[in-house]
Structure formats: structure tokens, C-alpha cells
Write a protein that holds these residues in place. Structure first.
Motif, mmCIF file in Angstrom:
data_model
loop_
_atom_site.group_PDB
_atom_site.id
_atom_site.type_symbol
_atom_site.label_atom_id
_atom_site.label_comp_id
_atom_site.label_asym_id
_atom_site.label_seq_id
_atom_site.Cartn_x
_atom_site.Cartn_y
_atom_site.Cartn_z
ATOM 1 N N LEU A 1 -61.343 -56.200 6.172
ATOM 2 C CA LEU A 1 -61.991 -56.381 4.862
ATOM 3 C C LEU A 1 -63.516 -56.357 4.977
ATOM 4 O O LEU A 1 -64.197 -55.823 4.109
ATOM 5 N N ALA A 2 -64.035 -56.918 6.069
ATOM 6 C CA ALA A 2 -65.485 -56.943 6.257
ATOM 7 C C ALA A 2 -66.052 -55.538 6.419
ATOM 8 O O ALA A 2 -67.235 -55.309 6.232
ATOM 9 N N TYR A 3 -65.178 -54.603 6.782
ATOM 10 C CA TYR A 3 -65.633 -53.242 7.038
ATOM 11 C C TYR A 3 -65.471 -52.322 5.822
ATOM 12 O O TYR A 3 -65.705 -51.129 5.917
ATOM 13 N N LEU A 4 -65.010 -52.889 4.737
ATOM 14 C CA LEU A 4 -64.680 -52.046 3.585
ATOM 15 C C LEU A 4 -65.411 -52.479 2.317
ATOM 16 O O LEU A 4 -64.803 -52.982 1.373
ATOM 17 N N PRO A 5 -66.728 -52.280 2.293
ATOM 18 C CA PRO A 5 -67.467 -52.741 1.117
ATOM 19 C C PRO A 5 -67.167 -51.923 -0.141
ATOM 20 O O PRO A 5 -67.465 -52.371 -1.242
ATOM 21 N N ASN A 6 -66.562 -50.750 0.032
ATOM 22 C CA ASN A 6 -66.348 -49.890 -1.145
ATOM 23 C C ASN A 6 -65.123 -50.255 -1.967
ATOM 24 O O ASN A 6 -64.917 -49.716 -3.040
ATOM 25 N N ILE A 7 -64.282 -51.112 -1.445
ATOM 26 C CA ILE A 7 -63.118 -51.479 -2.244
ATOM 27 C C ILE A 7 -62.984 -52.997 -2.327
ATOM 28 O O ILE A 7 -63.417 -53.730 -1.442
ATOM 29 N N LYS A 8 -62.399 -53.431 -3.409
ATOM 30 C CA LYS A 8 -62.071 -54.837 -3.566
ATOM 31 C C LYS A 8 -60.562 -54.931 -3.762
ATOM 32 O O LYS A 8 -60.078 -54.887 -4.882
ATOM 33 N N VAL B 1 -56.521 -37.485 1.795
ATOM 34 C CA VAL B 1 -57.682 -37.285 2.663
ATOM 35 C C VAL B 1 -58.916 -37.902 2.018
ATOM 36 O O VAL B 1 -59.694 -38.617 2.655
ATOM 37 N N GLU B 2 -59.054 -37.655 0.724
ATOM 38 C CA GLU B 2 -60.233 -38.136 0.025
ATOM 39 C C GLU B 2 -60.264 -39.669 -0.047
ATOM 40 O O GLU B 2 -61.276 -40.293 0.225
ATOM 41 N N GLU B 3 -59.120 -40.261 -0.389
ATOM 42 C CA GLU B 3 -59.096 -41.722 -0.506
ATOM 43 C C GLU B 3 -59.342 -42.403 0.838
ATOM 44 O O GLU B 3 -60.030 -43.420 0.906
ATOM 45 N N LEU B 4 -58.746 -41.852 1.883
ATOM 46 C CA LEU B 4 -58.950 -42.460 3.202
ATOM 47 C C LEU B 4 -60.424 -42.422 3.575
ATOM 48 O O LEU B 4 -60.956 -43.353 4.155
ATOM 49 N N TYR B 5 -61.093 -41.317 3.193
ATOM 50 C CA TYR B 5 -62.491 -41.202 3.578
ATOM 51 C C TYR B 5 -63.387 -42.064 2.705
ATOM 52 O O TYR B 5 -64.193 -42.849 3.204
ATOM 53 N N THR B 6 -63.252 -41.946 1.407
ATOM 54 C CA THR B 6 -64.190 -42.646 0.529
ATOM 55 C C THR B 6 -63.923 -44.147 0.493
ATOM 56 O O THR B 6 -64.846 -44.928 0.426
#
Lengths: 259, 510
Positions: B50-57, B120-125
Motif C-alpha cells: 500500500l505504501a508503494y501505491l499512491p495512485n490508488i485508494k 496492461v494499462e491498469e497494471l502500469y498506471t
């Protein structure tokens, strides 16, 4: 790591690697890479092979790294750097490679009398406990090459000292009695001891789960002899999933001359 | 226990002592230690990612699902949240966590061709995971995370390439397509080694409990016993409540299923309306004539062809005519041919279908964006013309559209057209939260298909109550389809858990 910590890190990283910071503020920085750094992080071996084969003037890249996402909305262009970003991960990796081995001396104020520094070997170990889950621990240990005395939290201790890459003048370095190779073996033994003292219930837990899954699988193929290929494959997968393993890696370490 | 050690650092250190190489910079040395300290995985449990994923909540139910899969299910699970609750997010969290912890290095993601790009897009963004979109001739040796369409992967030479790799984590999206254990896809997935494995489907049971048996067995052989035991204990004939709850318990050990109401998110509700339609006398006459075709010619004597024709007649004259024309060459005798041609003639005179008329009324009444689902391509075209004739703008969506045309049609629907007319195959994987009226113009046999349809609009981000209109012609095959649907919904609920409303159910057992 918060964005401010990351920002501080980036500054220090590029400064130490002689990459000039062209401009920036607390939210971003634009940096001119050196040729060496470009080769390390820009992932363009063909460009470099070409430049070097035709003897052209190299043109290492400039990078703009943004640590505060808010800046993007102000129209800034560059790479967003956060804890999970591949670029930061890469820089961490480069840092690890370039900071593995040191030789350092405790700084001595000018005095008339001659001072003696004692050699130490200090190593930072990362221990990973792995089964279907993982946990890691860091142990920093040092060994006195004169007496064989071992101290824990070595890194924490030396971080409070005034150390430098260069030896001060008028300082005598004791030649070591215990060779570094022997010292490292001794430290390995210390780490083994530490590991043995750790709580090992996770091993039991993993083995319990493993046995349970194995029993279900055996039941499914009960009476089938020889067992089909998919039985063996699943058994193999199970071993990979549950088999408890302990591995020891060295983050970094060095030779230290201390008072 | 054996402790694994690498000697490479030791060698490098000794080399430097012997002056073969320069020492490193002390600032980088200290930085490196700080980084190691910061990135240390200090706990067996909990999500470090979670600490590595600022783009999603991630929502609480998604985090819980990921934790449960990793900590309790040992990374082998069926993710079966209701449509629109974010199974992809859960899968992404799990992949990220395993990558971060170093438990997984190579990941194979198998999805329907239409969803490859999206993955592919979701995994990246969202997850900063660089996944490769597999194309022919790609070598897989140096690719850690690869997304492939199932149809490609299961065929030679691609499947051999996959077998040559050693994947740690296998993910199958839309895994209900594996319900049949005799298909190539099933065999292919079965033959892969599954250290960790996630099967994603909103609809683990579509028709009967055996589908679930095969899905679970694919994931974890023996978990539900072998086939004979399973069928003797859990077959539909001798089921009782105790066994059902036992089965439910077993299934829940390998399956995460969140329902909308469990998520803690304020969901808009579903309003399901059954719209009965009465055939005109003329339509009724034709319907009877079609039902009686089986007495006229052996071509129509199979139960299947009669049923198909009846279902088509409940949809549009065009769909029926299409099938009749296809079957006509099989009629040999002159009387047969003239009779069928006569029926076709009657159908051609039916310019307005009562269902289409009703649908148009509903659209005008809604006065907002509407999605119509139909089973038949011919009906799709018929409806499009009919709606245009009534001044209603519409676009058509089906499985034959390319990826870019899909996006374009979706865009047109959002910006301009009032109505989207879609067939089943077009329904998968498109998200249309901006619309909240769904007309099920024809009902499929399978309740999960209905759920998939509704899931296009009733998903995270939907702000309005979703209005669902199920159209059924009275005293026709439509009634029968309704009954079958209800029976299947009950089976599902007994084994997997409750379903959000799909049909209007008056006497629902609690």
C-alpha cells in the motif's frame, strides 16, 4: 519514505555521483547525468555503442524528477517519483551497487601525540525468512580485528562517529591480527546464532499448511499408481509454495579504523 | 534448517582488500543502508504494497480480500466479487505484494482478447507493474509479467513457450469460461504449474454446481473430493440444507466473494421491473404457426430448433426470418417449402413487434441514456432502425468490434446517442457508469449473463438507482426462460451466497 525524504535522497544521490543539478526546488529537480550515470540508468546500450564506435561527442541525458505530484497540474513535465515508481527502485538498486564496500577512518583532531586506530570489519546483513510468506531482518555486526570482540548495531554506532574516506595524518593503523576472511567467517557464525534464537513458529505454521494441502492432494489421487504427471507438478508447486527457507544477504560492509 | 548464503559480497570485499578495485563512496554506503532499512519487510502479514501505491485508494473490502488470499488461502483463490467491485484491483494488490516480498518473480495473466489492453494499462498506471502485452514471436525469457489472451496462449506454438517458462503466479480473468473441463482452455490451465493462482470471475456458477466443482478442482485438486464423491453427495437430486452449508464452507476456504452490500460503500439500489408484453392477434397467430412447424417438417422436429424460433419470435420478426431462411434449403418437399415461405411471408408483414414498441415507450419515458441487451444480431439491427424511425438516436455494440471501435462507440454513446444496443459478446469488460437504465430485451438462459449485463452500469461510480426492465412476452417461451432463470438463481444462492436482484422476485426465500 515520504516525498520530502525521497527528495533529499535524490539530491544526495546525484550530488555524490557528480551529476549536476541544473535547477529545482523542494518539489522537483532537473539533473544533468554524467556519462557513467546515463549508461547505468537510461537503458540505451545501442546509443552508447554507436557513439563510442564513431567517436562522436556524447550527449548524456537530462532528467526532470518530480517528487510532488501536485506540480504536474501546474504543467510541469517530468517523471513522477514516489516510493513505488520504477525509476526510484532503479536508483535504489544503483545505490546498493555503488555503496557496497567501504574503507573508512575515524577522524582525529590534530594533536601532538600519535594516535592509534584499531581495525574493524563491519557488515550489514539482511536475513529473509521465506515460506508462503516473508519477513526480513537487518543485522549490523562488527568485529574487532585485534581482539575478536563482536558488537551488534555496528552501523548505528559508527553513524555517530566522524568518519572519512581519508586517513588523518599522524595516525598509526594497527595491522590486524585476525584476517578479514577469518573475521567474516566468525560473523557468519554470529548471524547463524542470531537466526537460531529467532522465533521459528512460522516454520511450523508453513509445514502444517503444507502437510494439510499434501493430504488433500494425496486423497484425490488415492489408489492411482503410478501417479500422473499433474500430481507431481502440484506436489512440486506445493514445495515451492511452502518450503521454509532462510537466506542471508549482505547489504554492504567495510573495513573501519576506529579509536 | 539450511541457511542459504551468497558469497559474492565476500569475494568483492577480499578483492578490494588486495587493492584490485577501488572502494565505494561512503555517502552512498550510508544511503544504501538507510534504503535497506526503509524497504525492509518487517512482518509476515499485512500489505506492504500500500505504501508503494499512491495512485490508488483501495476500498476496505479489496484490502481485506487481498490479505485473506495471501495470508489464509496461501495465494490460491477464486476472486468472485460481484461485478463492478474491483476484482482487478484485488488481483493487482496481490501481484504487487508478492512481487514486493520477492515471493513471485514471473507472472502470467490470461484474459479474454478484449481485455488484454485494459489489463496492461491498469497494471502500469495503478500498480506500476510493467506488464508486457504478448505478441507473436516475443520471447518470454526476459519478461517477468506478461498479459496474454487465452485464445492465443492455449494454442501452439505459444503454449509450448509458456510451458518452457516457470511462472510463479498464474492469473485467469473471466474464469467462468473454464467451467467446462473438456475444453482446450481448461486442459491448458490444468497443465500449468500453479505455485500461486488466482481465478477471477463474478459468476463461479452459471448453471449447476459441477461448474464450481471443476473450477475449484482446477485451482486445488481434491479440495472438493473427486468427481464421483462430489456428484453423489452434492448432486441436485439429493441435496439438503446441511450438505449445502458444508459445501458452502468448503468453497469459502478457496473463494472470496464480496457483495455490494458487504463493501461498506453506499451503493445505489437496483429497481427490477418485469414488463409483461401481450402479442397482438397477428403476432400470436405467427407464433402458433412457428410452434407448429415441427408437425409440418422433420427439419423443425428437434426441440432445439422450435425453441430457437420461438425465442426469436419473441425478439423480432427479422431474427426469426433469418433462421427460417437458413433452414429453408434443408426442406425437400414442395409442401414444406411453400409452408415455410408462407410463414416467412406472414412474418414480413409484421412491421412492428410489440416488444420493440414497448421498449420504445420505456426509452421515451426514461428520457435518459438506456442500454438495450439482446441475444440476436438481427434484432439488434431491427431495433436500431426502429428506434431511428421513432427519432431515438442509438449506436450498436457487439463482439465483432475492434478495440478502437469499441472505445469509439462507447464515446459516441456517452456524448451523443441516447441508446446503446448491445449483444452479449459486447457486454464484457465495458464500463458504463454514466447510464442507469438497462432493458433486457431478451432474457438469456443464464442468470450470470444477466448479472454481467447489469454489472456494466451497476458498479463503483454509479450514482443513481439502476432501473432494470426485463421484457417477457406473456404465454410464450419467455415465461419458461423466466422460470429456468429463477431456478438457477436459487442453486447459486444455496452454494455460493446471495445474489443482488436480477429478476423481480416476489417470494424470495430468506
Amino acid at each position: 519514505m515520504h516525498s520530502t525524504e525521497i527528495h533529499t535522497y535524490l539530491h544526495r544521490f546525484f550530488k555524490e555521483n557528480d551529476c549536476e543539478i541544473l535547477h529545482g526546488n523542494e518539489h522537483y529537480l532537473t539533473v544533468q547525468l554524467t556519462i557513467d550515470m546515463d549508461k547505468r540508468i537510461m537503458n540505451r546500450p545501442f546509443y552508447w555503442r554507436y557513439i563510442e564506435s564513431v567517436n562522436e561527442t556524447p550527449n548524456p541525458a537530462q532528467l526532470t524528477l518530480i517528487t510532488d505530484m501536485q506540480q504536474l497540474h501546474n504543467g510541469m513535465k517530468g517523471e513522477i517519483i514516489h516510493l513505488g515508481s520504477p525509476r526510484l527502485h532503479q536508483l535504489f538498486q544503483v545505490t546498493k551497487e555503488m555503496g557496497q564496500f567501504v574503507k573508512m577512518y575515524e577522524h582525529i583532531e590534530d594533536t601532538s601525540e600519535q594516535l592509534i586506530l584499531t581495525p574493524w570489519v563491519g557488515v550489514n546483513y539482511k536475513v529473509s525468512f521465506t515460506s508462503h510468506q516473508t519477513k526480513e531482518m537487518l543485522y549490523s555486526v562488527g568485529i574487532n580485528l585485534m581482539t575478536g570482540a563482536v558488537v551488534k548495531e555496528f552501523q548505528e554506532t559508527i553513524s555517530m562517529l566522524d568518519l572519512s574516506d581519508q586517513s588523518s595524518e599522524q595516525v598509526f593503523h594497527l595491522p590486524y591480527i585476525i584476517t578479514p576472511v577469518r573475521a567474516l567467517d566468525r560473523l557468519d557464525a554470529v548471524i547463524t546464532q542470531v537466526i537460531e534464537g529467532e522465533d521459528l513458529t512460522w516454520v511450523e505454521e508453513a509445514e502444517k499448511r503444507w502437510r494439510k494441502d499434501q493430504a488433500v492432494l494425496d486423497y484425490f489421487y488415492e489408489g492411482q499408481e503410478p501417479k500422473p504427471e499433474c500430481y507431481e507438478m502440484e506436489k512440486q508447486a506445493m514445495e515451492e509454495r511452502f518450503k521454509p527457507r532462510i537466506s542471508v544477504d549482505v547489504v554492504n560492509g567495510g573495513l573501519f579504523y576506529l579509536k | 534448517m539450511l541457511i542459504e548464503r551468497s558469497s559474492s559480497w565476500k569475494e568483492g570485499f577480499i578483492q578490494r582488500l588486495e587493492n584490485h578495485e577501488p572502494w565505494n563512496n561512503s555517502v552512498l554506503y550510508n544511503l544504501s543502508y538507510t534504503i535497506a532499512e526503509n524497504n525492509l519487510i518487517t512482518n509476515f502479514t499485512g500489505l506492504q504494497s500500500l505504501a508503494y501505491l499512491p495512485n490508488i485508494k483501495p476500498l476496505p473490502h479489496q484490502i481485506e480480500a487481498a490479505e485473506r488470499v495471501i495470508e489464509q488461502m496461501n495465494g490460491k483463490a477464486i476472486l468472485a466479487d460481484e461485478v463492478g467491485l474491483g476484482k482487478t484491483i484485488e488481483a493487482g494488490l496481490i501481484i504487487k505484494e508478492y512481487l514486493l516480498r520477492g515471493l513471485v518473480k514471473k507472472v502470467l495473466i490470461l484474459v479474454p482478447a478484449s481485455l488484454v489492453n485494459q489489463w496492461v494499462e491498469e497494471l502500469y498506471t495503478k500498480f506500476h507493474i510493467p506488464a508486457l502485452l504478448y505478441k507473436k514471436n516475443y520471447e518470454l525469457d526476459y519478461v517477468d509479467v506478461v498479459v496474454m489472451s487465452m485464445d492465443t496462449a492455449k494454442r501452439s506454438p505459444h503454449k509450448e513457450k509458456i510451458y518452457a517458462q516457470d511462472y510463479d503466479l498464474i492469473i485467469v480473468d473471466e474464469a467462468h469460461k473454464l467451467k467446462n473441463h473438456q475444453t482446450i482452455s481448461y486442459e491448458f490451465v490444468q497443465s500449468l504449474k500453479k505455485k500461486f493462482c488466482l481465478l477471477l470471475t463474478a459468476t463461479p456458477i452459471q448453471n449447476d454446481t459441477f461448474e464450481l466443482f471443476y473450477l475449484v478442482t482446477l485451482l486445488k485438486q481434491g479440495h472438493l473430493g473427486n468427481y464421483d464423491e462430489f456428484s453423489s453427495v452434492f448432486s441436485a437430486k439429493n441435496r439438503d440444507e446441511e450438505r449445502d452449508s458444508y459445501l458452502k464452507e468448503l468453497v469459502s476456504q478457496v473463494m472470496v466473494r464480496n457483495r455490494r452490500q458487504d463493501t461498506g460503500v453506499e451503493w445505489s439500489t437496483r429497481k427490477v421491473h418485469t414488463i409483461p408484453i401481450t402479442f397482438t392477434d397477428h403476432e400470436r397467430q405467427v407464433y402458433t404457426a412457428i410452434s407448429n412447424l415441427k408437425h409440418i417438417s422433420s427439419v423443425f422436429s428437434g426441440a432445439f430448433s422450435t425453441m430457437t424460433l420461438q425465442r426469436e419470435m419473441c425478439s423480432s420478426p427479422e431474427a426469426t426470418i433469418g433462421t427460417l431462411r437458413n433452414l429453408l434449403p434443408e426442406c425437400k418437399q414442395v409442401e414444406e417449402i411453400t409452408h415455410v415461405e408462407e410463414v416467412i411471408g406472414q412474418l414480413e408483414k409484421l412491421s412492428i413487434h410489440s416488444k420493440a414498441k414497448k421498449a420504445t415507450e420505456l426509452i421515451i419515458q426514461a428520457n435518459e441514456k438506456v442500454i438495450i441487451f439482446t441475444e440476436y444480431r438481427m434484432t439488434q439491427l431491427y431495433l436500431s432502425d426502429y428506434l431511428y424511425a421513432n427519432g431515438i438516436s442509438n449506436v450498436i455494440f457487439n463482439g465483432k468490434l475492434s478495440k478502437s471501435s469499441r472505445e469509439w462507440i462507447k464515446h459516441l454513446f456517452k456524448q451523443q446517442a441516447q441508446v446503446l444496443i448491445a449483444t452479449e459478446s459486447g457486454a464484457e469488460g465495458i464500463n458504463l457508469q454514466f447510464c442507469h437504465h438497462v432493458i433486457n430485451y431478451d432474457l438469456p438462459w443464464n442468470p450470470m449473463k444477466l448479472e454481467q449485463r447489469i454489472g456494466r452500469v451497476h458498479r463503483l461510480g454509479q450514482e443513481h438507482d439502476v432501473q432494470i426492465y426485463n421484457l417477457a412476452v406473456k404465454e410464450t417461451i419467455d415465461d419458461h426462460v423466466m422460470k429456468v432463470l429463477q431456478g438457477k438463481i436459487e442453486t447459486f444462492e444455496q452454494v455460493v451466497g446471495e445474489l443482488d436482484d436480477i429478476l423481480e422476485m416476489k417470494e424470495r426465500s430468506v
